[in-house]
Design a protein around this motif. Structure first.
Motif, PDB file in Angstrom:
ATOM      1  N   ILE A  69       9.800  -1.600  -6.370  1.00  0.00           N
ATOM      2  CA  ILE A  69       9.783  -2.609  -7.291  1.00  0.00           C
ATOM      3  C   ILE A  69       8.544  -3.394  -7.339  1.00  0.00           C
ATOM      4  O   ILE A  69       8.021  -3.701  -8.436  1.00  0.00           O
ATOM      5  N   ALA A  70       7.451  -3.257  -6.522  1.00  0.00           N
ATOM      6  CA  ALA A  70       6.502  -4.128  -6.324  1.00  0.00           C
ATOM      7  C   ALA A  70       5.339  -3.377  -5.407  1.00  0.00           C
ATOM      8  O   ALA A  70       5.927  -2.365  -4.634  1.00  0.00           O
ATOM      9  N   PRO A  71       4.029  -3.593  -5.297  1.00  0.00           N
ATOM     10  CA  PRO A  71       3.192  -3.097  -4.464  1.00  0.00           C
ATOM     11  C   PRO A  71       3.389  -3.430  -3.191  1.00  0.00           C
ATOM     12  O   PRO A  71       3.975  -4.312  -2.677  1.00  0.00           O
ATOM     13  N   THR A  72       2.857  -2.690  -2.354  1.00  0.00           N
ATOM     14  CA  THR A  72       3.048  -2.918  -0.802  1.00  0.00           C
ATOM     15  C   THR A  72       1.903  -3.204  -0.090  1.00  0.00           C
ATOM     16  O   THR A  72       1.902  -3.640   1.074  1.00  0.00           O
ATOM     17  N   GLY A  73       0.701  -3.154  -0.640  1.00  0.00           N
ATOM     18  CA  GLY A  73      -0.749  -3.360  -0.108  1.00  0.00           C
ATOM     19  C   GLY A  73      -1.463  -4.440  -0.850  1.00  0.00           C
ATOM     20  O   GLY A  73      -0.924  -5.042  -1.586  1.00  0.00           O
ATOM     21  N   VAL A 110      -8.508  -7.733   4.319  1.00  0.00           N
ATOM     22  CA  VAL A 110      -7.394  -8.632   4.589  1.00  0.00           C
ATOM     23  C   VAL A 110      -6.065  -7.702   4.482  1.00  0.00           C
ATOM     24  O   VAL A 110      -5.966  -7.397   3.234  1.00  0.00           O
ATOM     25  N   GLY A 111      -5.382  -7.580   5.634  1.00  0.00           N
ATOM     26  CA  GLY A 111      -4.421  -6.873   5.521  1.00  0.00           C
ATOM     27  C   GLY A 111      -2.986  -7.659   5.131  1.00  0.00           C
ATOM     28  O   GLY A 111      -2.714  -8.593   5.380  1.00  0.00           O
ATOM     29  N   VAL A 112      -1.838  -6.677   4.765  1.00  0.00           N
ATOM     30  CA  VAL A 112      -0.604  -7.359   4.716  1.00  0.00           C
ATOM     31  C   VAL A 112       0.066  -7.663   5.892  1.00  0.00           C
ATOM     32  O   VAL A 112      -0.343  -6.660   6.739  1.00  0.00           O
ATOM     33  N   ASN A 144      -6.606  -4.120   7.004  1.00  0.00           N
ATOM     34  CA  ASN A 144      -5.997  -2.985   6.190  1.00  0.00           C
ATOM     35  C   ASN A 144      -7.590  -2.264   6.005  1.00  0.00           C
ATOM     36  O   ASN A 144      -8.521  -2.945   5.910  1.00  0.00           O
ATOM     37  N   SER A 145      -7.546  -1.012   5.658  1.00  0.00           N
ATOM     38  CA  SER A 145      -8.746  -0.398   5.517  1.00  0.00           C
ATOM     39  C   SER A 145      -8.636   0.441   4.202  1.00  0.00           C
ATOM     40  O   SER A 145      -7.515   1.048   3.713  1.00  0.00           O
ATOM     41  N   VAL A 146      -9.717   0.976   3.459  1.00  0.00           N
ATOM     42  CA  VAL A 146      -9.772   1.772   2.392  1.00  0.00           C
ATOM     43  C   VAL A 146     -10.772   2.929   2.649  1.00  0.00           C
ATOM     44  O   VAL A 146     -12.181   2.601   2.748  1.00  0.00           O
ATOM     45  N   LEU A 147     -10.680   4.282   2.751  1.00  0.00           N
ATOM     46  CA  LEU A 147     -11.330   5.200   2.915  1.00  0.00           C
ATOM     47  C   LEU A 147     -11.866   5.708   1.398  1.00  0.00           C
ATOM     48  O   LEU A 147     -11.048   5.842   0.371  1.00  0.00           O
TER      49      LEU A 147
END
Length: 347
Positions: free
Chosen positions: A35-39, A320-322, A332-335
Motif C-alpha cells: 500500500i505504501a513504501p517501506t523505507g 536515517v533508518g526506518v 539504513n544504507s544505500v549501495l
C-alpha cells in the motif's frame, strides 16, 4: 487462452480468499500489494536530486513520485507484479483528483499499532474511492477493482492476502519517510500530474528484463531492495551473476554521469555491511541477544550488499533508518554503482 485481464481479476479474487501470512514472502506477477513504501524514500532520493531522467522500482509509486517532486522530467517505473501496477494507477488517480486530507484518509492510518479506531479502517481504501477516481483509471485497472469491490467489503480485502499490511501505513511514519505524504509536496506533485509536467510511465517487468524493456539513458536507476532477494531471481541467483548483470547490462541504460542505486539496505543488511567494513556500531537491544545475533548471522549468509561491495566498484552511503519492529531507531544504507569513465589517452 484466457484473457490477461480476466486472469488478473481471478488472481486478485483468489488472494482476497486467502489469509495474509507476513512470513510467507512471495513475489511474482500476481502477488500481494504494497500500500505504501517501506523505507526512507525521502532521504535516499535527496542524494540524487539533480536526476532528470529516472528509472525506478514501482511499488505503489513512492520512488517515482519522489523523483517527480524533486523535478525529474521523465520517470519510468517497473514492477513484476501486475496487481501492484494496478494499485499504483489507483494511487496516481487519487493524487491527481483528491484533496490532501481525503487522500490521506483513503491511503493511511492516523494511529500506530493494532488498535486503530474503527473509523480509520472504515476510510482506508473505502469503496467510494473507486467512484471518485474511476474516470481517471485505465480500463484494465477499473475492471479489476470494480470486480473486487462488487464481491467483497474493503474490510475483507484489507484483512486478506491481497495487501501486505505487515508494513507500516500510519501517518507519522509515512510523512517522515516519503514526501508525497506531506501536504506541500502532495500539492506540488498533484499540480505536476495535472499539467503533465513530469512524464511518468509504469511497465510490468522483472529486474532481469530491464535492459530489454527500457532504452534510457537515465541519470538514475533505482532498484529498491530487489537484489536482496537475488536467490529467487532466475538468471541472477548468485552474487557473481548479479554483479555481472549490473556492470555489463544494467549500466548500459545509464547516461554518462548516471548512477544505479543498487540496493536499499534495511537495519540487518546495514549491520552486516558495517560489520564487514569494520564500522560496527554498538548493538541495539534487538541484536544484543542470542536470537538477534543468530538472525544477523543468518542474514549475513545471503546478504547481497556485502557480497557486491567486495566485488569492487561500489559505494555506499548511510541514512536515517526506518524503525525496527520493536520501535527502535535504526540506520539504513544505500549501495550505489557508477561506471568508471574510460581514460582519455594523453596527447
Amino acid at each position: 487462452m484466457m484473457d490477461e485481464n480476466v486472469r488478473t481479476t481471478l488472481e486478485a479474487i483468489n488472494l482476497v480468499r486467502k489469509a495474509y501470512n507476513p512470513f510467507e514472502v512471495k513475489y511474482g506477477s500476481h502477488a500481494s500489494i504494497y500500500i505504501a513504501p517501506t523505507g526512507n524514500v525521502k532521504d535516499m532520493m535527496a542524494e540524487f536530486k539533480k536526476a532528470k531522467r529516472v528509472l525506478a522500482v514501482g511499488g505503489a509509486g513512492a520512488f517515482g513520485f519522489e523523483a517527480g517532486i524533486n523535478d525529474a522530467e521523465v520517470v519510468d517505473m517497473f514492477d513484476c507484479n501486475v496487481l501492484q501496477k494496478y494499485f499504483y494507477e489507483l494511487v496516481k488517480a487519487s493524487i491527481t483528483i483528491l484533496p490532501y486530507e481525503e487522500f490521506m484518509d483513503y491511503f493511511t492510518l492516523k494511529t500506530q499499532g493494532e488498535m486503530q479506531p474503527i473509523v480509520e479502517w472504515r476510510n482506508l481504501l473505502a469503496p467510494d474511492l473507486l467512484f471518485k477516481v474511476g474516470d481517471l483509471l485505465p480500463f484494465e485497472t477499473s475492471i479489476v477493482f470494480t470486480a473486487l469491490y462488487q464481491r467483497f467489503s474493503h474490510y475483507d480485502m484489507l484483512n486478506s492476502a491481497l495487501f501486505r499490511l505487515a508494513h507500516a501505513i500510519y501517518r507519522d511514519f509515512l510523512t517522515r519517510f516519503a514526501s508525497m505524504y506531506n501536504e506541500e509536496s502532495y500539492y506540488k506533485l498533484q499540480e505536476k500530474l495535472r499539467k503533465q509536467a513530469v512524464q511518468i510511465s509504469y511497465q510490468t517487468a522483472s529486474l532481469f528484463d530491464l535492459p530489454k524493456k527500457f532504452d534510457g539513458p537515465y541519470d538514475l536507476v533505482v532498484l529498491g531492495n530487489i537484489p536482496q532477494y537475488y536467490k529467487n531471481i532466475s538468471g541472477l541467483n548468485s552474487v557473481f551473476a548479479m554483479n555481472t548483470f549490473i556492470k555489463k547490462e544494467l549500466s548500459k541504460l545509464l547516461a554518462p554521469d548516471g548512477v544505479i542505486a543498487v540496493n536499499y539496505g534495511f537495519e540487518c543488511s546495514t549491520r552486516c555491511l558495517k560489520n564487514s567494513l569494520g564500522l560496527q556500531n554498538l548493538p541495539s537491544k534487538s541484536y544484543d541477544t542470542p536470537k538477534g545475533r543468530f538472525v544477523l548471522r543468518e542474514e549475513a549468509k545471503q546478504d547481497i550488499m556485502t557480497g557486491l561491495y567486495k566485488k569492487g566498484g561500489y559505494e555506499v552511503f548511510f541514512i536515517v533508518g526506518v524503525e525496527t519492529f520493536d520501535g527502535q531507531l535504526a540506520e539504513n544504507s544505500v549501495l550505489t554503482y557508477r561506471p568508471l569513465k574510460p581514460k582519455q589517452n594523453d596527447k
